[in-house]
Design a protein around this motif. Structure first.
Motif, mmCIF file in Angstrom:
data_model
loop_
_atom_site.group_PDB
_atom_site.id
_atom_site.type_symbol
_atom_site.label_atom_id
_atom_site.label_comp_id
_atom_site.label_asym_id
_atom_site.label_seq_id
_atom_site.Cartn_x
_atom_site.Cartn_y
_atom_site.Cartn_z
ATOM 1 N N VAL A 136 4.194 -13.533 1.245
ATOM 2 C CA VAL A 136 3.210 -13.332 2.303
ATOM 3 C C VAL A 136 3.863 -12.743 3.554
ATOM 4 N N ALA A 137 5.039 -13.245 3.877
ATOM 5 C CA ALA A 137 5.735 -12.770 5.077
ATOM 6 C C ALA A 137 6.052 -11.277 4.980
ATOM 7 N N ARG A 138 6.484 -10.869 3.813
ATOM 8 C CA ARG A 138 6.853 -9.463 3.632
ATOM 9 C C ARG A 138 5.638 -8.555 3.742
ATOM 10 N N LEU A 139 4.537 -8.959 3.094
ATOM 11 C CA LEU A 139 3.333 -8.125 3.129
ATOM 12 C C LEU A 139 2.703 -8.119 4.520
ATOM 13 N N GLU A 140 2.880 -9.218 5.230
ATOM 14 C CA GLU A 140 2.372 -9.241 6.601
ATOM 15 C C GLU A 140 3.218 -8.332 7.492
ATOM 16 N N ARG A 141 4.517 -8.400 7.306
ATOM 17 C CA ARG A 141 5.427 -7.545 8.070
ATOM 18 C C ARG A 141 5.101 -6.073 7.863
ATOM 19 N N ARG A 142 4.644 -5.745 6.652
ATOM 20 C CA ARG A 142 4.289 -4.354 6.354
ATOM 21 C C ARG A 142 2.886 -4.009 6.832
ATOM 22 N N GLY A 143 2.212 -4.987 7.396
ATOM 23 C CA GLY A 143 0.882 -4.727 7.934
ATOM 24 C C GLY A 143 -0.195 -4.612 6.871
ATOM 25 N N LEU A 144 0.069 -5.146 5.684
ATOM 26 C CA LEU A 144 -0.915 -5.049 4.599
ATOM 27 C C LEU A 144 -1.899 -6.210 4.629
ATOM 28 N N ILE A 145 -1.435 -7.334 5.087
ATOM 29 C CA ILE A 145 -2.334 -8.476 5.208
ATOM 30 C C ILE A 145 -2.201 -9.098 6.591
ATOM 31 N N LEU B 211 -6.979 -8.752 3.971
ATOM 32 C CA LEU B 211 -6.318 -7.459 4.045
ATOM 33 C C LEU B 211 -6.351 -6.971 5.484
ATOM 34 N N ALA B 212 -5.251 -6.444 5.951
ATOM 35 C CA ALA B 212 -5.218 -5.762 7.239
ATOM 36 C C ALA B 212 -5.573 -4.288 6.996
ATOM 37 N N ARG B 213 -5.651 -3.526 8.059
ATOM 38 C CA ARG B 213 -6.114 -2.140 7.932
ATOM 39 C C ARG B 213 -5.302 -1.362 6.891
ATOM 40 N N ALA B 214 -3.977 -1.448 6.996
ATOM 41 C CA ALA B 214 -3.126 -0.707 6.060
ATOM 42 C C ALA B 214 -3.309 -1.203 4.631
ATOM 43 N N GLY B 215 -3.622 -2.474 4.503
ATOM 44 C CA GLY B 215 -3.867 -3.026 3.175
ATOM 45 C C GLY B 215 -5.127 -2.462 2.559
ATOM 46 N N VAL B 216 -6.174 -2.398 3.377
ATOM 47 C CA VAL B 216 -7.426 -1.810 2.903
ATOM 48 C C VAL B 216 -7.199 -0.370 2.461
#
Lengths: 147, 147
Positions: A77-86, A100-105
């Motif tokens: 979760v930390a990694r995907l959050e750092r990448r702005g995906l969630i 999902l964050a914008r980049a995740g969408v």
DNA sequence: TATTGTTATACTCTATAACTATA
DNA sequence: TATAGTTATAGAGTATAACAATA
């Protein structure tokens, strides 16, 4: 002509359990290759699909669904959050809902493309008339061994 | 009644690739549980079956067949030799042929029993009329993804 | 030159135990 | 008393690079 060894006897490929594992390992390797341009691993893709389908899900719930230990969800979760995906939203003092964050969408269609290509390739060598049995068979095998 | 979370949406079990992996992981766990009384892991069992079917096979050949790196065969072979299950015979200056040792021969029927029980349990939830398709489907999936 | 067995090592995945803060 | 998130850590399993001896 050093190889009479090409004709090694193979007592294993007659065993569904063995072939199940070999097929799974091979398919997973291919899937990860296809995901590499997106900078994702198979677990990331599964997790993102799950969050997309369940906005607000907690990471514990997601971990239970994916059968990933609570502790091992943390770096994921930390990694995907750092990448702005969630992104996380506090639900109460101990839980946080994931979405999902914008980049995740924006990334999801590409993930879907990879999955579609992967699934198509996976079924490529299955005779057409057997294809409709693939998923039911796999689900039955899973159920048979599920904890 | 804290769980509306039981009704989490699941976009994954419709994907053969995902279910293939989950089924494989679950089946492998069960197989290893069944092997535990024999003090073996799934890799040991596969390797012993292969050596039995190919007496005199080199560890490099066996590794190629099982898709295990040469380097990773070393501790595997060493451990099984230490347990008296296999034995090495010099073929030439660099190769050594592997065969079952006495204790290995004696162990094989028990391994076969475990495998039979495991395969039976694996197919348990597959509807009878689909069972004959299981191995062909799995082989096809394997071929589709094989390196 | 290519292959076998080997050592050493790194990396990924997964599992366990313990802690905190909340419910 | 149970749960969510976290930290730290250990153990598999697998991968890579290098080397000596031999083909």
């Amino acid at each position: 002509m050093t190889n009479a060894a090409t004709e090694i006897a193979d007592p294993l490929t007659a065993l569904p359990g063995y072939v199940l594992r070999r097929a799974s390992v091979a398919a997973l390797a291919r899937f990860n290759e296809r995901l590499e341009p997106l900078g994702l691993r198979h677990t990331d893709a599964a997790f993102l699909l799950l969050v997309e389908a369940n906005p607000g899900v907690s990471q514990s719930e997601a971990g239970r669904q994916l059968e990933i230990q609570r502790a091992n969800m943390v770096p994921l979760v930390a990694r995907l959050e750092r990448r702005g995906l969630i992104r996380r939203r506090r639900i109460d003092g101990r839980s946080q809902g994931l979405q999902l964050a914008r980049a995740g969408v924006a990334l999801m269609p590409h993930i879907r493309d990879v999955i579609a290509a992967n699934e198509a390739a996976l079924l490529e060598n299955v005779p057409a008339r057997l294809r409709r049995h693939v998923l039911p068979v796999l689900l039955a095998l899973w159920r048979s061994s599920a904890a």
